[in-house]
Design an enzyme around this catalytic site. Structure first.
Site, PDB file in Angstrom:
ATOM      1  CB  ILE A  43      -0.928   0.007   1.233  1.00 35.06           C
ATOM      2  CG1 ILE A  43      -1.784  -1.275   1.258  1.00 35.06           C
ATOM      3  CG2 ILE A  43      -1.812   1.260   1.226  1.00 35.06           C
ATOM      4  CD1 ILE A  43      -2.584  -1.485   2.531  1.00 35.06           C
ATOM      5  CD  GLU A  55       7.242  -8.746   1.776  1.00 33.70           C
ATOM      6  OE1 GLU A  55       6.563  -7.735   1.482  1.00 33.70           O
ATOM      7  OE2 GLU A  55       8.278  -9.059   1.178  1.00 33.70           O
ATOM      8  CB  CYS A  86      12.515  -4.473   1.573  1.00 30.98           C
ATOM      9  SG  CYS A  86      11.465  -4.061   2.976  1.00 30.98           S
ATOM     10  CB  CYS A  89       9.669  -7.084   4.935  1.00 30.41           C
ATOM     11  SG  CYS A  89       8.464  -5.854   4.390  1.00 30.41           S
TER      12      CYS A  89
END
Ligand code: THU
Length: 134
Positions: A43, A55, A86, A89
């Site tokens: 988002i 995630e 990334c 996450c």
């Protein structure tokens, strides 16, 4: 644990991604110890850094629903190799998942890399590191 079900759920939620800036939709699905599945998509925001990865949306949904223990997670994007999460996450995974929790990284070519949290983020900063006496 059904790997294919988890990947399918990640692909399904990917359609809900809000990605006007990157045009790069990602889907994620997390399986709890009790068998519940929580899904998330990325988002984005016009203030780019405020955006949130798929995630973290999936993990935070699970945590907000009172979930404490996890079996596995699947992440899917349209990449040439199984999508690598990334660093932020990976850190969030290491906060809420055991080191051995299975992570399925996949793409739309049906390629899947299966590894665990420890392999994704070795020597990660842990809650216990906040206190030298513990
Ligand atoms: N993104 C994810 O949601 N998960 C990943 O594993 C990689 C990157 C998102 C962040 C941003 O919305 C877009 O993909 C491009 O970086």
């Amino acid at each position: 644990m059904d790997k294919d079900v988890l990947i399918k759920e990640a692909i399904k939620i990917r359609d809900k991604a809000y990605v006007p800036y990157s045009s790069f939709p990602v889907g994620a699905a997390v399986l709890t110890e009790s068998g519940n599945i929580y899904t998330g998509c990325n988002i984005e925001n016009a203030a780019y850094p405020v955006s949130c990865c798929a995630e973290r949306v999936a993990i935070f949904k699970a945590i907000a629903n009172g979930e404490k223990t996890f079996q596995a997670m699947a992440v899917v994007a349209d990449t040439n190799r199984p999508v690598p999460p990334c660093g932020s996450c990976r850190q969030v995974m290491s906060e809420f998942f055991d080191a051995q929790t299975t992570i399925f990284l996949s793409n739309l070519k049906n390629q899947t890399e299966t590894l665990n949290v420890e392999a994704l983020l070795p020597f990660s900063f842990q809650p216990g590191d906040l206190s030298a006496s513990e």
